[in-house]
Design a protein around this motif. Structure first.
Motif, PDB file in Angstrom:
ATOM      1  N   ALA A  73       0.834  -1.201   0.000  1.00  0.00           N
ATOM      2  CA  ALA A  73       0.000   0.000   0.000  1.00  0.00           C
ATOM      3  C   ALA A  73       0.868   1.250   0.000  1.00  0.00           C
ATOM      4  O   ALA A  73       0.588   2.219  -0.718  1.00  0.00           O
ATOM      5  N   GLY A  74       1.928   1.232   0.800  1.00  0.00           N
ATOM      6  CA  GLY A  74       2.823   2.378   0.849  1.00  0.00           C
ATOM      7  C   GLY A  74       3.422   2.696  -0.507  1.00  0.00           C
ATOM      8  O   GLY A  74       3.519   3.860  -0.906  1.00  0.00           O
ATOM      9  N   ALA A  75       3.815   1.659  -1.242  1.00  0.00           N
ATOM     10  CA  ALA A  75       4.401   1.873  -2.565  1.00  0.00           C
ATOM     11  C   ALA A  75       3.395   2.508  -3.514  1.00  0.00           C
ATOM     12  O   ALA A  75       3.725   3.427  -4.276  1.00  0.00           O
ATOM     13  N   GLU A  76       2.157   2.034  -3.483  1.00  0.00           N
ATOM     14  CA  GLU A  76       1.130   2.592  -4.370  1.00  0.00           C
ATOM     15  C   GLU A  76       0.816   4.042  -4.014  1.00  0.00           C
ATOM     16  O   GLU A  76       0.646   4.892  -4.896  1.00  0.00           O
ATOM     17  N   LEU A  77       0.744   4.346  -2.730  1.00  0.00           N
ATOM     18  CA  LEU A  77       0.411   5.705  -2.306  1.00  0.00           C
ATOM     19  C   LEU A  77       1.586   6.655  -2.524  1.00  0.00           C
ATOM     20  O   LEU A  77       1.384   7.840  -2.813  1.00  0.00           O
ATOM     21  N   ALA A  78       2.800   6.143  -2.419  1.00  0.00           N
ATOM     22  CA  ALA A  78       3.970   6.968  -2.717  1.00  0.00           C
ATOM     23  C   ALA A  78       3.977   7.375  -4.186  1.00  0.00           C
ATOM     24  O   ALA A  78       4.396   8.488  -4.531  1.00  0.00           O
ATOM     25  N   ARG A  79       3.508   6.494  -5.056  1.00  0.00           N
ATOM     26  CA  ARG A  79       3.442   6.829  -6.486  1.00  0.00           C
ATOM     27  C   ARG A  79       2.509   8.009  -6.740  1.00  0.00           C
ATOM     28  O   ARG A  79       2.672   8.736  -7.723  1.00  0.00           O
ATOM     29  N   LEU A  80       1.540   8.178  -5.870  1.00  0.00           N
ATOM     30  CA  LEU A  80       0.611   9.303  -6.017  1.00  0.00           C
ATOM     31  C   LEU A  80       1.194  10.603  -5.473  1.00  0.00           C
ATOM     32  O   LEU A  80       0.638  11.676  -5.708  1.00  0.00           O
ATOM     33  N   GLY A  81       2.292  10.497  -4.711  1.00  0.00           N
ATOM     34  CA  GLY A  81       2.921  11.689  -4.161  1.00  0.00           C
ATOM     35  C   GLY A  81       2.916  11.776  -2.657  1.00  0.00           C
ATOM     36  O   GLY A  81       3.388  12.769  -2.086  1.00  0.00           O
TER      37      GLY A  81
END
Length: 285
Positions: A73-81
């Motif tokens: 989840a952290g990786a996906e949300l980091a991609r959003l900024g």
């Protein structure tokens, strides 16, 4: 509602740092399990993605910190900024929020803070901006959820501590702690958290972000054919693609009969030509 005036502890034209707590996806949104089954973790991630995307699109928001120990989840949300902060305390929701607030203010000591739920898939940036502008004139303020029991946002001015008390009837606790309740009309997307199938239906009616829309679409279909002798058949995905299902998928849904044209909820495995239906049951949201 108290008079909106400036003064000590208030924030004028604030640029906010938001702290969003997120449980490991395997544990998130447990009350949705009965309605969405094995799709629950993916749906919880989609909610968080739309929450973070909506928050980052808000003109009043400088940055979003997500406190989570879920690496995927952290990786996906980091991609959003979003900035990802591990949940070092691992002591529950409010400890995670306090930890996130400290992480923000370690780099920006004068930051105005707001804790925001991770399950606001219909979040609209302009509605969030109105809430934050209203909150900016108080040392601490909060927005009650759509049910009027919990809290979806809690703010703290630069010289105030966040002092979160989320969980259960948090509206009453935040009010008792001295935080001012924000009483704004037409900010439904900031109030509409999702804990139940009924909540999800309401959020979908409001209009959810692209992540939740795409994920929920994969969970829905229309019964196309059904053979009661073999307990197998096919469904039409919402894009018109027919996908067959076998008896184990039908049995997993606990159904006795399926009629063509019925709306169904499905669970799948694989993608594209390898897509396989593992469960078909009546639509629950």
């Amino acid at each position: 509602m108290p008079e909106r005036t400036g003064g000590k502890g208030s924030v004028t034209n604030a640029v906010w740092s938001l702290v969003v707590p997120l449980k490991p996806l395997a544990l998130a949104k447990s009350r949705l399990a009965r309605s969405v089954g094995a799709s629950r973790p993916g749906l919880a991630l989609a909610f968080a993605q739309d929450t973070v995307a909506g928050a980052l699109a808000c003109a009043a928001v400088a940055d979003v910190v997500v406190v989570t120990d879920d690496a995927a989840a952290g990786a996906e949300l980091a991609r959003l900024g979003a900035r990802i902060v591990p949940d070092v305390p691992a002591a529950g929701l409010n400890a995670a929020l306090d930890h996130g607030a400290r992480a923000v203010r370690s780099g920006r000591p004068g930051a105005a803070l707001a804790a925001l739920n991770a399950d606001l898939p219909a979040l609209r940036p302009l509605e969030l901006q109105r809430v934050l502008e209203n909150a900016s004139v108080f040392p601490r303020a909060f927005l009650a959820d759509a049910a009027g029991i919990g809290t979806t946002l809690l703010s703290a001015a630069p010289d105030a501590e966040l002092a979160p008390s989320f969980g259960g009837p948090s509206r009453a606790r935040h009010s008792a702690s001295g935080a001012v309740e924000i009483a704004l009309p037409d900010v439904d997307s900031v109030r509409r958290d999702v804990d139940t199938a009924a909540d999800l239906r309401t959020a979908l009616a409001l209009g959810v972000g692209r992540h939740t829309a795409r994920y929920s679409a994969r969970m829905q279909a229309t019964a196309y054919t059904y053979d009661s002798q073999t307990r197998s058949g096919s469904v039409l995905l919402d894009d018109g693609t027919p996908v067959p299902f076998e008896a184990p998928a039908f049995d997993a849904g606990g159904l006795r009969l399926l009629r063509p044209g019925q709306r169904v909820r499905i669970e799948t495995d694989g993608a594209g030509a390898s897509l396989r239906i593992t469960l078909v049951t009546l639509q629950t949201f």
